[in-house]
Motif scaffolding. Structure first.
Motif, PDB file in Angstrom:
ATOM      1  N   GLU A 124      45.132  39.921  26.682  1.00 26.05           N
ATOM      2  CA  GLU A 124      45.226  39.203  27.959  1.00 26.05           C
ATOM      3  C   GLU A 124      44.435  39.935  29.054  1.00 26.05           C
ATOM      4  O   GLU A 124      43.686  39.322  29.813  1.00 26.05           O
ATOM      5  N   THR A 125      44.606  41.232  29.116  1.00 28.06           N
ATOM      6  CA  THR A 125      43.908  42.037  30.121  1.00 28.06           C
ATOM      7  C   THR A 125      42.402  41.996  29.894  1.00 28.06           C
ATOM      8  O   THR A 125      41.618  41.819  30.844  1.00 28.06           O
ATOM      9  N   LEU A 126      41.987  42.139  28.643  1.00 31.03           N
ATOM     10  CA  LEU A 126      40.558  42.103  28.335  1.00 31.03           C
ATOM     11  C   LEU A 126      39.967  40.738  28.690  1.00 31.03           C
ATOM     12  O   LEU A 126      38.862  40.669  29.251  1.00 31.03           O
ATOM     13  N   ALA A 127      40.680  39.676  28.411  1.00 27.56           N
ATOM     14  CA  ALA A 127      40.179  38.335  28.742  1.00 27.56           C
ATOM     15  C   ALA A 127      39.931  38.206  30.247  1.00 27.56           C
ATOM     16  O   ALA A 127      38.936  37.607  30.669  1.00 27.56           O
ATOM     17  N   ALA A 128      40.798  38.793  31.055  1.00 27.38           N
ATOM     18  CA  ALA A 128      40.641  38.723  32.511  1.00 27.38           C
ATOM     19  C   ALA A 128      39.504  39.610  33.012  1.00 27.38           C
ATOM     20  O   ALA A 128      38.886  39.309  34.034  1.00 27.38           O
ATOM     21  N   ARG A 129      39.221  40.681  32.302  1.00 26.84           N
ATOM     22  CA  ARG A 129      38.229  41.659  32.759  1.00 26.84           C
ATOM     23  C   ARG A 129      36.854  41.503  32.121  1.00 26.84           C
ATOM     24  O   ARG A 129      35.878  42.079  32.609  1.00 26.84           O
ATOM     25  N   GLN A 130      36.756  40.767  31.043  1.00 28.27           N
ATOM     26  CA  GLN A 130      35.527  40.715  30.253  1.00 28.27           C
ATOM     27  C   GLN A 130      34.304  40.341  31.090  1.00 28.27           C
ATOM     28  O   GLN A 130      33.237  40.932  30.942  1.00 28.27           O
ATOM     29  N   ARG A 131      34.448  39.367  31.992  1.00 28.16           N
ATOM     30  CA  ARG A 131      33.288  38.926  32.782  1.00 28.16           C
ATOM     31  C   ARG A 131      32.743  40.044  33.671  1.00 28.16           C
ATOM     32  O   ARG A 131      31.547  40.083  33.973  1.00 28.16           O
ATOM     33  N   PHE A 132      33.594  40.971  34.063  1.00 29.53           N
ATOM     34  CA  PHE A 132      33.132  42.125  34.848  1.00 29.53           C
ATOM     35  C   PHE A 132      32.451  43.141  33.928  1.00 29.53           C
ATOM     36  O   PHE A 132      31.355  43.624  34.223  1.00 29.53           O
ATOM     37  N   TYR A 133      33.113  43.458  32.827  1.00 32.05           N
ATOM     38  CA  TYR A 133      32.562  44.431  31.887  1.00 32.05           C
ATOM     39  C   TYR A 133      31.193  43.998  31.366  1.00 32.05           C
ATOM     40  O   TYR A 133      30.289  44.815  31.196  1.00 32.05           O
ATOM     41  N   ASP A 134      31.049  42.696  31.111  1.00 25.94           N
ATOM     42  CA  ASP A 134      29.800  42.195  30.532  1.00 25.94           C
ATOM     43  C   ASP A 134      28.601  42.321  31.465  1.00 25.94           C
ATOM     44  O   ASP A 134      27.466  42.176  31.023  1.00 25.94           O
ATOM     45  N   ARG A 135      28.812  42.599  32.713  1.00 24.91           N
ATOM     46  CA  ARG A 135      27.696  42.756  33.658  1.00 24.91           C
ATOM     47  C   ARG A 135      27.059  44.144  33.582  1.00 24.91           C
ATOM     48  O   ARG A 135      26.004  44.360  34.178  1.00 24.91           O
TER      49      ARG A 135
END
Length: 173
Positions: A136-147
């Protein structure tokens, strides 16, 4: 050179960061340790006493101070650092950002016995709940990490792997 490490809790940001800083001959800073030193309270105490929004503001303040203080360093951010208060933009504008992409099952293995000490994971009573919370946490953060312009996808990134990634990035950027 400023190198910023981002990724989920348990990704190895602090461990790899120390090794990279030594390898490059620059200071290592752990942002969570910086916050604790500034606030004179542990991260769990800050969350319990003041709440997450207070913590996130202190985190942004500490990040700005660290960036202003160090022209060269390796910084291990907190897992949520890039997701709040435009912190990711600061990271991307002032240094090179590396995302440590560790699979959730590996994160569970690494965090299972220390999750209680991490405010956003403490409520997970067992491995299954911890895994669900991490997904759940990764799903919320993935768009930031992917940058992040750099990504290390191995469960364990070595300083040598990161050096190669940086060298390859430097020749193409």
């Amino acid at each position: 050179m400023r190198l910023y490490l981002i990724g989920m809790p348990g990704a190895g940001k602090s461990t790899l960061g120390r090794a990279l800083a030594q390898s490059y001959g620059v200071p290592f800073v752990d942002l969570d340790a910086e916050i604790v030193a500034r606030e004179q309270r542990s991260i769990p105490e800050l969350f319990a006493q003041e709440g997450e929004e207070y913590f996130r503001q202190r985190e942004a303040d500490a990040l700005q101070a660290v960036v202003a203080r160090y022209p060269a360093l390796v910084l291990a951010t907190g897992g949520g650092t890039p997701c709040f208060h435009h912190n990711l933009e600061l990271l991307l504008e002032t240094g090179l950002t590396l995302y440590l992409a560790v699979p959730v099952p590996e994160l569970v293995r690494r965090l299972l016995h220390s999750a209680a000490a991490r405010p956003l994971l403490a409520a997970a009573p067992d491995a299954a709940a911890l895994e669900a919370r991490l997904h759940e946490t990764l799903a919320a953060r993935q768009r930031f990490y992917d940058r992040a312009p750099l990504r290390c996808t191995a469960p364990t990134c070595s300083p040598e792997t990161v050096r190669r990634l940086i060298a390859r990035y430097s020749t193409t950027a």
